[in-house]
Design a protein around this motif. Sequence first.
Motif, short mmCIF file in Angstrom:
data_model
loop_
_atom_site.label_atom_id
_atom_site.label_comp_id
_atom_site.label_asym_id
_atom_site.label_seq_id
_atom_site.Cartn_x
_atom_site.Cartn_y
_atom_site.Cartn_z
N VAL A 5 -4.67 2.83 -9.00
CA VAL A 5 -5.17 4.18 -9.28
C VAL A 5 -4.13 5.18 -8.80
N VAL A 6 -3.85 6.19 -9.62
CA VAL A 6 -2.83 7.19 -9.26
C VAL A 6 -3.37 8.62 -9.28
N GLY A 7 -4.70 8.77 -9.41
CA GLY A 7 -5.26 10.11 -9.37
C GLY A 7 -6.45 10.28 -10.29
N LYS A 8 -6.76 11.53 -10.60
CA LYS A 8 -7.87 11.88 -11.47
C LYS A 8 -7.34 12.65 -12.68
N GLN A 16 1.90 17.90 -13.23
CA GLN A 16 2.96 17.63 -12.25
C GLN A 16 2.45 16.73 -11.13
N GLN A 17 1.23 16.97 -10.69
CA GLN A 17 0.66 16.14 -9.63
C GLN A 17 0.57 14.67 -10.06
N LEU A 18 0.03 14.46 -11.26
CA LEU A 18 -0.11 13.09 -11.76
C LEU A 18 1.26 12.44 -11.96
N ALA A 19 2.19 13.19 -12.54
CA ALA A 19 3.52 12.64 -12.80
C ALA A 19 4.20 12.25 -11.49
N GLU A 20 4.07 13.07 -10.47
CA GLU A 20 4.70 12.76 -9.19
C GLU A 20 4.06 11.54 -8.54
N ASN A 21 2.75 11.39 -8.69
CA ASN A 21 2.08 10.21 -8.16
C ASN A 21 2.54 8.94 -8.88
N VAL A 22 2.63 9.00 -10.21
CA VAL A 22 3.08 7.85 -11.00
C VAL A 22 4.51 7.48 -10.62
N SER A 55 0.85 -1.18 0.00
CA SER A 55 0.00 0.00 0.00
C SER A 55 0.89 1.24 0.00
N ILE A 56 0.33 2.34 -0.41
CA ILE A 56 1.11 3.58 -0.50
C ILE A 56 0.19 4.79 -0.38
N VAL A 57 0.68 5.82 0.29
CA VAL A 57 0.00 7.10 0.31
C VAL A 57 0.69 7.96 -0.74
N LEU A 58 0.02 8.21 -1.84
CA LEU A 58 0.63 8.97 -2.93
C LEU A 58 0.77 10.44 -2.56
N PRO A 59 1.77 11.13 -3.13
CA PRO A 59 2.04 12.53 -2.78
C PRO A 59 0.82 13.45 -2.86
N HIS A 60 -0.06 13.19 -3.84
CA HIS A 60 -1.20 14.08 -4.05
C HIS A 60 -2.54 13.36 -3.90
N GLY A 61 -2.51 12.20 -3.22
CA GLY A 61 -3.75 11.46 -3.05
C GLY A 61 -4.29 10.93 -4.37
N ILE A 62 -5.54 10.47 -4.36
CA ILE A 62 -6.14 9.94 -5.58
C ILE A 62 -7.42 10.68 -5.97
N GLY A 63 -7.68 11.80 -5.30
CA GLY A 63 -8.85 12.59 -5.66
C GLY A 63 -10.16 12.04 -5.15
N LYS A 95 -8.19 7.88 4.57
CA LYS A 95 -9.05 9.02 4.25
C LYS A 95 -8.33 9.98 3.30
N ALA A 96 -6.99 9.99 3.38
CA ALA A 96 -6.20 10.86 2.50
C ALA A 96 -5.98 10.24 1.13
N GLY A 97 -6.42 8.99 0.94
CA GLY A 97 -6.30 8.37 -0.37
C GLY A 97 -5.27 7.27 -0.47
N LYS A 98 -4.90 6.65 0.63
CA LYS A 98 -3.96 5.53 0.58
C LYS A 98 -4.55 4.43 -0.30
N VAL A 99 -3.70 3.84 -1.15
CA VAL A 99 -4.18 2.80 -2.05
C VAL A 99 -3.44 1.49 -1.80
N GLU A 100 -4.15 0.40 -1.96
CA GLU A 100 -3.56 -0.93 -1.85
C GLU A 100 -3.42 -1.53 -3.24
N PHE A 101 -2.46 -2.43 -3.40
CA PHE A 101 -2.28 -3.08 -4.69
C PHE A 101 -1.74 -4.49 -4.47
N ARG A 102 -1.95 -5.34 -5.46
CA ARG A 102 -1.47 -6.72 -5.40
C ARG A 102 -1.33 -7.23 -6.83
N VAL A 103 -0.22 -7.88 -7.11
CA VAL A 103 0.00 -8.42 -8.45
C VAL A 103 -1.05 -9.48 -8.74
N ASP A 104 -1.60 -9.46 -9.98
CA ASP A 104 -2.63 -10.44 -10.32
C ASP A 104 -1.99 -11.70 -10.92
#
Length: 236
Positions: free
Chosen positions: A184-187, A193-199, A72-80, A167-176
Motif C-alpha cells: 500500500v502506498v497511500g489513498k 505529488q504525494q502519491l508519486a513520491e510514495n511510489v 518495511s518502510i516509512v513512506l514520505p507521506h504515510g498511507i492515510g 502509527k505514522a503509517g510504516k508498512v511491511e512487505f514480503r515477496v510472495d
Amino acid sequence: MKTGSKRMTALREAALKLGTAPLPVPEAVKALKGLDAGLPANIKRSKFDHSVEIAVRLGVDPKQADQIVRGSIVLPHGIGKSKRVLVFCQGNNVEVAKGAGADFVGGKDLADQIKGGWLDFDVAIATPDMMGVVGPLGKVLGPRGLMPSPRAGTVTNDLSTAVKEYKAGKVEFRVDAAGIVHCVVGKLSFGEQQLAENVEAMLKHLIALKPNTSKGVYVRSVYLTATMMPSIAISA
C-alpha cells in the motif's frame, strides 16, 4: 447490470484508452486518479477513500532463502491510515509504549486474549524479553502477517521509535510465492505529488534490497492500482 459492475466496466474502458505502454510514475498516478474522476455522471462513485497499492514483479526465486525480499518502510507521506498498534512489554517499557501512542500494551493478558480469538489490531511489536510469551502465538499471528519479527523491526528494545513509525503509517512487505511484492502506498485522495513520491520511495527501497544472488532483470514489472479499479503499468 449492477451499479458496481457498470462502474468497473466504465473504468476498464477508460484504462484501455490509455494504452498498454508503461508510464512514468507521475503520469501513472495522474492516470489512476483520472479514471475515477472521469466516470460518467450516471455512474455512482464510491463513498470510501480507495487504498492505492503497487504490485512489483521481481526477478527472484522466492523458494531460495537468500532471494526472499522483505522489509518495511516509512513512506514520505504515510498511507492515510493510523494503524492500531499492540505492544508486548513489561516494566518501564509499559509507560514508554503508551507514551509513544500504542493502542494496546501488556503481556500474558494480551496473549491470552489473542489465543481466545481477539485480533483487533494491525501491528504487533514486542521487546526481546517477551518472546517467551509471544512465541506460542506464532500459529495464530504468523499466517496473518502479525507475528513480531526482528527483521521487520517489530522485535526491538526501541519501542518509542517502532510505535511512532507504525502509527505514522510504516508498512511491511514480503515477496510472495509468485515473486511479487504488494504494498500500500497511500489513498486515492492524496495529491498527485504525494502519491508519486510514495511510489518512488517504495521502488527505490525495493531496488536497494536486490539480493546478490538475483540474476538478470530484477524489476520485471510494476503496476499501480486502487481498490476495485484497473491497474496502470509503470515504467520502472
